[in-house]
Design an enzyme around this catalytic site. Sequence first.
Site, PDB file in Angstrom:
ATOM      1  N   THR A   1       0.864  -1.178   0.000  1.00 22.07           N
ATOM      2  CA  THR A   1       0.000   0.000   0.000  1.00 22.07           C
ATOM      3  C   THR A   1       0.903   1.231   0.000  1.00 22.07           C
ATOM      4  O   THR A   1       1.886   1.297   0.754  1.00 22.07           O
ATOM      5  CB  THR A   1      -1.026  -0.009   1.154  1.00 22.07           C
ATOM      6  OG1 THR A   1      -1.851   1.149   1.030  1.00 22.07           O
ATOM      7  CG2 THR A   1      -0.387  -0.062   2.528  1.00 22.07           C
ATOM      8  N   GLU A   2       0.620   2.161  -0.896  1.00 23.03           N
ATOM      9  CA  GLU A   2       1.601   3.190  -1.231  1.00 23.03           C
ATOM     10  C   GLU A   2       1.868   4.180  -0.106  1.00 23.03           C
ATOM     11  O   GLU A   2       2.836   4.930  -0.168  1.00 23.03           O
ATOM     12  CB  GLU A   2       1.227   3.909  -2.536  1.00 23.03           C
ATOM     13  CG  GLU A   2      -0.130   4.569  -2.540  1.00 23.03           C
ATOM     14  CD  GLU A   2      -1.214   3.692  -3.156  1.00 23.03           C
ATOM     15  OE1 GLU A   2      -1.173   2.461  -2.944  1.00 23.03           O
ATOM     16  OE2 GLU A   2      -2.105   4.238  -3.831  1.00 23.03           O
ATOM     17  N   ASN A   3       1.042   4.153   0.946  1.00 23.72           N
ATOM     18  CA  ASN A   3       1.330   5.036   2.069  1.00 23.72           C
ATOM     19  C   ASN A   3       2.399   4.469   3.001  1.00 23.72           C
ATOM     20  O   ASN A   3       2.709   5.089   4.009  1.00 23.72           O
ATOM     21  CB  ASN A   3       0.052   5.380   2.849  1.00 23.72           C
ATOM     22  CG  ASN A   3      -0.702   4.168   3.314  1.00 23.72           C
ATOM     23  OD1 ASN A   3      -0.878   3.216   2.557  1.00 23.72           O
ATOM     24  ND2 ASN A   3      -1.140   4.169   4.551  1.00 23.72           N
TER      25      ASN A   3
ATOM     26  N   SER B   1       8.482   4.166  -0.668  1.00 27.82           N
ATOM     27  CA  SER B   1       7.310   3.430  -1.136  1.00 27.82           C
ATOM     28  C   SER B   1       7.106   3.634  -2.632  1.00 27.82           C
ATOM     29  O   SER B   1       6.828   2.679  -3.369  1.00 27.82           O
ATOM     30  CB  SER B   1       6.074   3.903  -0.372  1.00 27.82           C
ATOM     31  OG  SER B   1       4.958   3.140  -0.742  1.00 27.82           O
TER      32      SER B   1
END
Lengths: 236, 236, 207, 207
Positions: D39-41, D81
């Site tokens: 998840t990109e966070n 990320s």
Amino acid sequence: MVEKNMKSVVNAIEDIPDGATVMIGGFGEAGSPTELIHALIDHGAKDLTIINNNTGNGEVGLAALIGTGQVRKMICSYPRSSHSKVFPELYRAGKIELEIVPQGTLAERIRAGGAGIPAFYTATTVGTPLAEGKEIRQINGRDYVLEYGLSADYALIKCETSDQMGNLIYNKTARNFNPIMCMAADVTIVQARKIVQTGMIDPEHVITPGIFVNRIVEVCEPVTESRLIAEGVSYP
Amino acid sequence: MVEKNMKSVVNAIEDIPDGATVMIGGFGEAGSPTELIHALIDHGAKDLTIINNNTGNGEVGLAALIGTGQVRKMICSYPRSSHSKVFPELYRAGKIELEIVPQGTLAERIRAGGAGIPAFYTATTVGTPLAEGKEIRQINGRDYVLEYGLSADYALIKCETSDQMGNLIYNKTARNFNPIMCMAADVTIVQARKIVQTGMIDPEHVITPGIFVNRIVEVCEPVTESRLIAEGVSYP
Amino acid sequence: MAELVAADIPDGSYVNLGIGIPELVAKFVPEGREFIYHTENGLLGMGPAPTPGQEDPELINAGKKAVTANPGASYFHHADSFAMIRGGHIDVCVLGAMQVSSDGDLANWSTGAPDAIPAVGGAMDLIAGVKTIFVTTQHTTKTGLAKLVRKCSYPLTGQKVVSRVYSDLAIIDITPEGFRLLKLAPGVTFQEVCEKTDAPLLPANES
Amino acid sequence: MAELVAADIPDGSYVNLGIGIPELVAKFVPEGREFIYHTENGLLGMGPAPTPGQEDPELINAGKKAVTANPGASYFHHADSFAMIRGGHIDVCVLGAMQVSSDGDLANWSTGAPDAIPAVGGAMDLIAGVKTIFVTTQHTTKTGLAKLVRKCSYPLTGQKVVSRVYSDLAIIDITPEGFRLLKLAPGVTFQEVCEKTDAPLLPANES
């Protein structure tokens, strides 16, 4: 689940072909994956392009790999080795190419290669011979030189601990180039002092997430280059 | 030794002038330095340029700061807030400027600002309206767009633990933009859940080295935006 | 020289020390002041050399010598380490020199000799990124040639970057007008420094 | 649709799932296969939603919903990320779409309406960086307009990036020759899919 664990350093590197570009972690002997390098010497792949900060010490590890004649080109910041005449002799004889890159530019180019940045501007080398022939651009009144991302076919890495998924942690200043080289290679091969069960490394403490690691092999008691040199060892 | 410890959030932010560019950490409410933001609202600096991924939630924190009219311009990737009409209303009324930046480009521009990279190329946005007016360059057969580093006068940061030297660790996905914003601001101001004695954080576990941190203030029990919103709070 | 350099570094500075004389700065930190040492191979908060027998081959400095880590230290990878340097976060760097020009150009990485193997390390990054560059050097070469010159004849490490030179004869500022004497070493005359400097040297400002 | 997508993702893949239908892919991982969710966070090894009452506001996904971390997870900052995404390290991304063109162009971030507030998030980064982009979407809009088109009329998210579309009617590959049917949904005819597709649709390859 894809198995990353390799039986031996030999298995881990056996598909590296002639002509490959290989990043090798470490700064001097700290963080240098000496067992993987020695396996590469035994394997015998040639015409290699090697990316490392230095050119090795004594007649072991990277210096030994250069000494066998397997390396066509070095990309590094500081090819003057202590206790090693291997590189200087081949270089003066015109038998090895050298691309000299400032240490910070080298690190940033490797990180860029891993992060999908094909090129970036930096102030380092502006006005020096190392900027000759390169694009210079003025941004906000200061001159910068254009540098390109570096990537590799393989990376040989040393770490302290890996889990089964290839999450890595390092030891002190042996971290150095290893994490960014993990990012920048198509196939990242890691020798770990210890391989632990998945879940044993705190997710907050992971330095290299497993996504950057393809193969891991346990080398519990790795050699120390300086000790080998003190003992007069010459590999192979 | 230079003292980084501040008496209060008020002391920590009181020199932020009108017209300042301020990076604010967090992704949604996770990692958002709400107490520092509220202090900035009380302080009243205006004409601010704010860099954050979003535009805040409800009528607290960043949304409240925008709501007071202190913000002249937002630089963000996703200004559609959940539970917040503050930004949309001001934007549609032409009372706030918006620079929309893809999330990864935003992160990379902030990291570049902190790392002394004035500009870099990226594939993100090529062929889309967000690349319009920007330089496109072909490198190794693929098109890339030129993006510039972002830096700021101040960064407002939330972390889990800081030591007296400003070495920081974060909690889970509250890490997000905070470490790179610490690097990219002239003055980095941190609210920590806990400030510990120097030496209490393992050097291997430090995420933000103290060199990137100028001021720290302990906020033991920070508010949670979603809880404030559930309670119907509107700041100030 | 190292002591004089240390006296000029503000409390709490983040400092990178080159190899050789610059390393000695760490031995002369004035009472009540603390510097935080950065070594570009990935350590902030570097401490002194360990007691013999306690060396760890995985805890070294940029000169590849064994060091220790002080309380509050942190380890990081090379790109993060050079982000500190190139991003302007290191306050002071103390380096040796082959030549310094009156414009503040520095040459300290190569004689440019045709058979020399080029080796730059992190010098160009430090020069380009650190806020204040101090140079410590003998005033002349072993053969008596001036190292403070109008224009460097050796390949440059960086342009217009040196703030101040600490030599065995004097402390000299690089100003928009060129070299300006700040202070003479005990027993040294202004005349002598001028003779051993291959560029105009302005006298110390009255103050 | 989500089940069909999951069946096409190889074991051990690093996968990023967009918000909505793509999120459901995680519920249909075939027996014996394991995907690692990014998840990109800032989390790799994302697990399912926590049991109610166990939510941690500092452990969320890119949709800002509470999640968990599986054994072997890692946390990292946003630049790291997106280095995973933009550096080509994520194997598969599953996204929703407003329009997909027969060239593989994707539009999924903006209708381009003059009063719309532009909001792109990480979609353009995912599109530009992930190796394989799968799209899940209803075959037509609520008002019956084709979403698979010759050329997108909405602002693009990225060019020539989509590999395959999973709709409620069919699975369709994007090939150098344009849209090519891979498989029809039960009870759906090739003719019907052609009618609801605003570009030529090639029949499935014999195999």
